[in-house]
Design a protein around this motif. Structure first.
Motif, PDB file in Angstrom:
ATOM      1  N   LYS A  73       0.838  -1.193   0.000  1.00 52.37           N
ATOM      2  CA  LYS A  73       0.000   0.000   0.000  1.00 52.37           C
ATOM      3  C   LYS A  73       0.873   1.243   0.000  1.00 52.37           C
ATOM      4  CE  LYS A  73      -2.061   1.371   3.726  1.00 52.37           C
ATOM      5  NZ  LYS A  73      -2.939   1.494   4.906  1.00 52.37           N
ATOM      6  N   THR A  74       0.456   2.259  -0.745  1.00 52.47           N
ATOM      7  CA  THR A  74       1.202   3.511  -0.813  1.00 52.47           C
ATOM      8  C   THR A  74       0.759   4.446   0.310  1.00 52.47           C
ATOM      9  OG1 THR A  74      -0.403   4.491  -2.322  1.00 52.47           O
ATOM     10  CG2 THR A  74       1.423   3.273  -3.307  1.00 52.47           C
ATOM     11  N   LYS A  75       1.386   5.601   0.353  1.00 52.73           N
ATOM     12  CA  LYS A  75       1.081   6.575   1.401  1.00 52.73           C
ATOM     13  C   LYS A  75      -0.340   7.120   1.269  1.00 52.73           C
ATOM     14  CE  LYS A  75       3.005  10.747   3.557  1.00 52.73           C
ATOM     15  NZ  LYS A  75       4.086  11.763   3.474  1.00 52.73           N
ATOM     16  N   PHE A  79      -3.550   0.395  -3.130  1.00 54.94           N
ATOM     17  CA  PHE A  79      -2.881  -0.897  -3.208  1.00 54.94           C
ATOM     18  C   PHE A  79      -2.262  -1.059  -4.597  1.00 54.94           C
ATOM     19  CE2 PHE A  79      -5.515  -1.656   0.478  1.00 54.94           C
ATOM     20  CZ  PHE A  79      -4.700  -2.473   1.267  1.00 54.94           C
ATOM     21  N   VAL A  80      -1.020  -1.508  -4.606  1.00 55.25           N
ATOM     22  CA  VAL A  80      -0.276  -1.605  -5.849  1.00 55.25           C
ATOM     23  C   VAL A  80       0.588  -2.860  -5.817  1.00 55.25           C
ATOM     24  CG1 VAL A  80       1.589  -0.176  -4.927  1.00 55.25           C
ATOM     25  CG2 VAL A  80       1.317  -0.374  -7.395  1.00 55.25           C
ATOM     26  N   VAL A 121       7.818   1.615   0.003  1.00 57.02           N
ATOM     27  CA  VAL A 121       6.661   2.081  -0.765  1.00 57.02           C
ATOM     28  C   VAL A 121       5.632   2.809   0.110  1.00 57.02           C
ATOM     29  CG1 VAL A 121       4.702   1.330  -2.179  1.00 57.02           C
ATOM     30  CG2 VAL A 121       6.976   0.368  -2.577  1.00 57.02           C
ATOM     31  N   PRO A 122       5.310   2.353   1.324  1.00 54.45           N
ATOM     32  CA  PRO A 122       4.334   3.096   2.130  1.00 54.45           C
ATOM     33  C   PRO A 122       4.759   4.522   2.473  1.00 54.45           C
ATOM     34  CG  PRO A 122       4.553   0.864   2.954  1.00 54.45           C
ATOM     35  CD  PRO A 122       5.632   1.053   1.941  1.00 54.45           C
ATOM     36  N   LYS A 123       6.007   4.880   2.221  1.00 53.87           N
ATOM     37  CA  LYS A 123       6.461   6.261   2.459  1.00 53.87           C
ATOM     38  C   LYS A 123       6.140   7.172   1.277  1.00 53.87           C
ATOM     39  CE  LYS A 123      10.470   4.637   5.107  1.00 53.87           C
ATOM     40  NZ  LYS A 123      11.969   4.630   5.147  1.00 53.87           N
ATOM     41  N   LEU A 124       5.733   6.596   0.153  1.00 53.76           N
ATOM     42  CA  LEU A 124       5.569   7.359  -1.083  1.00 53.76           C
ATOM     43  C   LEU A 124       4.118   7.339  -1.532  1.00 53.76           C
ATOM     44  CD1 LEU A 124       8.622   5.876  -3.029  1.00 53.76           C
ATOM     45  CD2 LEU A 124       8.596   7.967  -1.667  1.00 53.76           C
ATOM     46  N   ASP A 164       1.754  -2.034 -10.904  1.00 52.76           N
ATOM     47  CA  ASP A 164       0.380  -2.291 -11.330  1.00 52.76           C
ATOM     48  C   ASP A 164      -0.593  -1.901 -10.221  1.00 52.76           C
ATOM     49  OD1 ASP A 164      -1.805  -3.126 -12.744  1.00 52.76           O
ATOM     50  OD2 ASP A 164      -1.541  -5.264 -12.293  1.00 52.76           O
ATOM     51  N   PRO A 165      -1.184  -0.679 -10.298  1.00 54.34           N
ATOM     52  CA  PRO A 165      -2.177  -0.291  -9.283  1.00 54.34           C
ATOM     53  C   PRO A 165      -3.483  -1.046  -9.490  1.00 54.34           C
ATOM     54  CG  PRO A 165      -1.255   1.612 -10.460  1.00 54.34           C
ATOM     55  CD  PRO A 165      -0.881   0.391 -11.239  1.00 54.34           C
ATOM     56  N   ASP A 166      -4.397  -0.813  -8.562  1.00 55.78           N
ATOM     57  CA  ASP A 166      -5.734  -1.391  -8.670  1.00 55.78           C
ATOM     58  C   ASP A 166      -6.411  -0.892  -9.948  1.00 55.78           C
ATOM     59  OD1 ASP A 166      -8.898  -1.014  -7.787  1.00 55.78           O
ATOM     60  OD2 ASP A 166      -7.981  -2.875  -7.084  1.00 55.78           O
TER      61      ASP A 166
END
Length: 327
Positions: A73-75, A79-80, A121-124, A164-166
């Motif tokens: 998961k991104t910031k 979900f990616v 990735v969760p920081k971005l 690849d995002p949702d």
């Protein structure tokens, strides 16, 4: 007896042949003696002691690639899925560590990739993930190098090959991009329309300026021609009024002639009889005479007013001086 000898010869030949083995290029073989590590053999024809030494395993020295797919998961809570390709190899000098210290290298590398990616990735935000995918790959490579060097592996390179995002997020991003491009197209079309309007306005302004200049030049030449015509008529004894009237009448008949020359013209100029020319000339002469008389009377009236004013001013000055004399 002969059968026994043959069997012994076959067994001896088998033992002798099993003493030799070959190692392929970019491959290392681990030799154990009575279950204990003895040596590492590299490419070529090798020799071992039968029934004492055995080939414990082979290590591949070629560059290998492992593709790891991670979902995180991104910031901004999107979900990616990321596909990280890790290129690694066993170091020739540390085959012992690679063979004895680590049994499942792929699982070990996969664990480290998961750990690093889910920490970075969760920081971005999602847009930053696309822009800074190289930073993510560098972080994975740095972490893997520190961990896998101990086990005799070296990391050649790490690549984030897919993001690849949702599906709903991808559709939203596509709509945003489409709207942005439509906005850009509208801006360019508006700018092009503005340029066309400005160019047309400039062209019309230049056309009007040239048209006005042409009309002014035409009238100037007409006036110059009239002056020359009047001068010529004056030389033969025709005064200015008669000359002007004659020129007007001549232009009148020239106009009638030009209109009559055009067979497709439906224009009718009234009046257009011969008597009309004479009446026009008489009227013009009379108007010129009347205008001269009006001009002379106005001049006389202005002269009288100036004379009265000159007479009144001295009287007023004398009246102003008289009180001072009495005092």
């Amino acid at each position: 007896m002969n059968i026994t000898l043959i069997i012994l010869l076959v067994i001896g030949l088998f033992i002798f042949m099993s003493s030799f083995f070959t190692v392929k290029q970019q491959t290392s073989v681990i030799i154990e003696r009575f279950g204990k590590f003895h040596s590492v053999r590299h490419s070529g024809l090798q020799l071992k002691i039968p029934l004492i030494d055995r080939v414990a395993g082979r290590a591949n020295l070629k560059i290998q690639q492992l593709d790891v797919i991670i979902e995180t998961k991104t910031k901004d809570n999107v979900f990616v899925k990321l596909k990280v390709s890790v290129q690694f190899m066993v170091v020739k000098e540390t085959v012992y560590d690679a063979f004895y210290k680590l049994e499942y290298a792929h699982d070990q590398i996969t664990s480290y990739v998961f750990d690093v990616v889910r920490a970075e990735v969760p920081k971005l935000k999602l847009d930053d993930v696309f822009e800074r995918k190289d930073d993510i790959a560098i972080a994975v490579k740095r972490e893997l190098n520190e961990a896998m060097t101990t086990y005799g592996y070296t990391i050649i390179n790490t690549l984030v090959t897919d993001i690849d995002p949702d599906i709903q997020v991808k559709n939203a991003m596509n709509r945003i991009n489409a709207a942005d491009r439509e906005k850009t197209v509208a801006e360019f079309e508006a700018e092009a329309s503005r340029i066309r309007i400005v160019a047309k306005a400039k062209a019309e302004a230049e056309s009007k300026r040239l048209q006005g200049q042409g009309i002014a030049d035409q009238r100037r030449e007409i006036a110059r021609g009239l002056v020359e015509s009047v001068d010529v008529l004056n030389r033969v004894g025709i005064n200015s009024q008669e000359a002007s009237a004659l020129i007007v009448v001549t232009q009148h008949y020239d106009t009638l002639q030009a209109i009559g020359a055009d067979t497709n013209s439906n224009l009718i100029l009234l009046p257009n009889s011969p008597q009309a020319g004479s009446d026009m000339l008489n009227n013009m002469v009379a108007s010129f005479t009347a205008s001269n008389m009006v001009g002379e009377s106005m001049k006389k009236g202005s002269r009288k007013e100036k004379t009265k004013t000159q007479k009144i001013l001295p009287i007023e000055e004398k009246e102003e001086e008289s009180p001072e004399t009495e005092e």
